[in-house]
Write a protein that holds these residues in place. Structure first.
Motif, PDB file in Angstrom:
ATOM      1  N   PHE A 146      45.038  46.481  49.738  1.00  0.00           N
ATOM      2  CA  PHE A 146      44.767  45.088  49.395  1.00  0.00           C
ATOM      3  C   PHE A 146      45.014  44.873  47.915  1.00  0.00           C
ATOM      4  O   PHE A 146      44.410  45.529  47.065  1.00  0.00           O
ATOM      5  N   GLY A 147      45.906  43.960  47.588  1.00  0.00           N
ATOM      6  CA  GLY A 147      46.198  43.636  46.196  1.00  0.00           C
ATOM      7  C   GLY A 147      45.442  42.402  45.740  1.00  0.00           C
ATOM      8  O   GLY A 147      45.350  41.418  46.477  1.00  0.00           O
ATOM      9  N   ILE A 148      44.884  42.459  44.552  1.00  0.00           N
ATOM     10  CA  ILE A 148      44.253  41.298  43.925  1.00  0.00           C
ATOM     11  C   ILE A 148      45.048  40.979  42.674  1.00  0.00           C
ATOM     12  O   ILE A 148      45.150  41.801  41.757  1.00  0.00           O
ATOM     13  N   VAL A 149      45.652  39.790  42.658  1.00  0.00           N
ATOM     14  CA  VAL A 149      46.531  39.415  41.548  1.00  0.00           C
ATOM     15  C   VAL A 149      46.027  38.127  40.912  1.00  0.00           C
ATOM     16  O   VAL A 149      45.395  37.293  41.555  1.00  0.00           O
ATOM     17  N   GLY A 150      46.313  37.989  39.639  1.00  0.00           N
ATOM     18  CA  GLY A 150      45.907  36.797  38.918  1.00  0.00           C
ATOM     19  C   GLY A 150      46.291  36.915  37.461  1.00  0.00           C
ATOM     20  O   GLY A 150      46.554  38.015  36.966  1.00  0.00           O
ATOM     21  N   PRO A 151      46.330  35.795  36.733  1.00  0.00           N
ATOM     22  CA  PRO A 151      46.674  35.832  35.311  1.00  0.00           C
ATOM     23  C   PRO A 151      45.567  36.487  34.494  1.00  0.00           C
ATOM     24  O   PRO A 151      44.461  36.746  34.999  1.00  0.00           O
ATOM     25  N   ASN A 152      45.853  36.768  33.231  1.00  0.00           N
ATOM     26  CA  ASN A 152      44.817  37.291  32.338  1.00  0.00           C
ATOM     27  C   ASN A 152      43.643  36.312  32.286  1.00  0.00           C
ATOM     28  O   ASN A 152      43.839  35.098  32.197  1.00  0.00           O
ATOM     29  N   GLY A 153      42.431  36.849  32.359  1.00  0.00           N
ATOM     30  CA  GLY A 153      41.250  36.003  32.317  1.00  0.00           C
ATOM     31  C   GLY A 153      40.895  35.356  33.637  1.00  0.00           C
ATOM     32  O   GLY A 153      40.030  34.483  33.692  1.00  0.00           O
ATOM     33  N   ALA A 154      41.538  35.798  34.728  1.00  0.00           N
ATOM     34  CA  ALA A 154      41.298  35.189  36.039  1.00  0.00           C
ATOM     35  C   ALA A 154      39.965  35.589  36.646  1.00  0.00           C
ATOM     36  O   ALA A 154      39.473  34.928  37.553  1.00  0.00           O
ATOM     37  N   GLY A 155      39.397  36.710  36.168  1.00  0.00           N
ATOM     38  CA  GLY A 155      38.135  37.198  36.727  1.00  0.00           C
ATOM     39  C   GLY A 155      38.292  38.415  37.611  1.00  0.00           C
ATOM     40  O   GLY A 155      37.321  38.849  38.253  1.00  0.00           O
ATOM     41  N   LYS A 156      39.497  39.013  37.646  1.00  0.00           N
ATOM     42  CA  LYS A 156      39.741  40.165  38.525  1.00  0.00           C
ATOM     43  C   LYS A 156      38.874  41.357  38.151  1.00  0.00           C
ATOM     44  O   LYS A 156      38.176  41.921  38.992  1.00  0.00           O
TER      45      LYS A 156
END
Length: 254
Positions: free
Chosen positions: A36-46
């Motif tokens: 499972f991949g979790i992707v998001g921009p910097n600061g997204a909360g990942k």
């Protein structure tokens, strides 16, 4: 047939830092046996979300469950099941690589003999045998990432949570790590990967969630989320912010 609990589940996770809401009620169920991949921009909360989900950071609200065990109500049972490679967390880098992996095995309750054997196996798998006697403080960034992965694997967890596991890792080592993770999933394990690399997630993962501003924008199989486009294009569409700039005239030399 008895339903299998998700390998990892977030239920309304919230985290604030002063006035900033870093994670805004994230709910997500990660199927057992998936990559499972979790992707998001910097600061997204990942990173904040994964830290709350693995017992590194207490949430302000919500629950995180590992195979049905509440991370904050039953921490011992939950943490026995998970191996964590956390982005930015300091290692005991005045130990050698061999000492660090063995120490993590002993902390997880392995006997000295089993910890030593698994350490040798992991050093070989991750091409660190020649560096086993070197202090971790003297490792390159890529070697440090690999020894941290070995520490996450040594107690044979059912779930691996990896925050940017391929950052600073050379292409050959990255391919070897992907092979190890593929084998881990084929053997019944579950891998959760946080990454900025859309191409890597598209090739490696079967499920993905896109996160921005502390919320889940889309989640499902990779094919469901990307639709008819690439995962990168779908990500940009969901997150926004692309400006299609040509650059100032003074950069044009033609």
């Amino acid at each position: 047939m008895v339903a299998t609990a998700p390998a990892l589940e977030f239920r309304g996770l919230v985290k604030r830092f002063g006035e900033k809401i870093a994670v805004d009620g994230i709910s997500l169920a990660i199927p057992t046996g998936s990559c499972f991949g979790i992707v998001g921009p910097n600061g997204a909360g990942k990173t904040t979300t994964l830290s709350m989900a693995t017992g590194l950071l207490r949430p302000d609200a919500g629950q995180a469950l590992i195979a049905g065990n509440d991370v904050w109500q039953r921490p011992t049972e939950a943490k026995e099941l998970v191996g964590v490679l956390a982005d930015g967390v300091k290692l005991f880098d005045r130990l050698t690589g061999e000492q660090l992996i063995t120490y993590n095995g002993l902390l997880a309750g392995l006997s000295a003999e089993v910890a030593a054997q698994r350490c040798a196996d992991l050093l070989t798998m991750l091409d660190l045998t020649g560096a086993g006697g070197t202090l971790v403080v003297d490792y390159s960034a890529g070697m440090t990432k690999k020894v941290a992965l070995a520490c996450a694997l040594v107690h044979a967890p059912r779930l691996l949570v990896l925050d940017e596991p391929f950052e600073s890792v050379d292409p050959v080592s990255a391919a070897n790590i992907r092979d190890i993770l593929d084998g881990f999933v084929r053997g019944g394990g579950t891998v959760v990967v946080s990454s900025h690399s859309m191409d890597l997630v598209q090739r490696m993962c079967d499920h993905v969630a896109v996160v921005a501003e502390g919320r889940v924008l889309a989640a499902g199989t990779v094919d469901e989320v990307r639709g008819t486009s690439t995962l990168e294009d779908r990500f940009v569409e969901l997150v926004g912010g692309r400006q299609h700039l040509q650059g100032p005239a003074w950069l044009n030399h033609s």
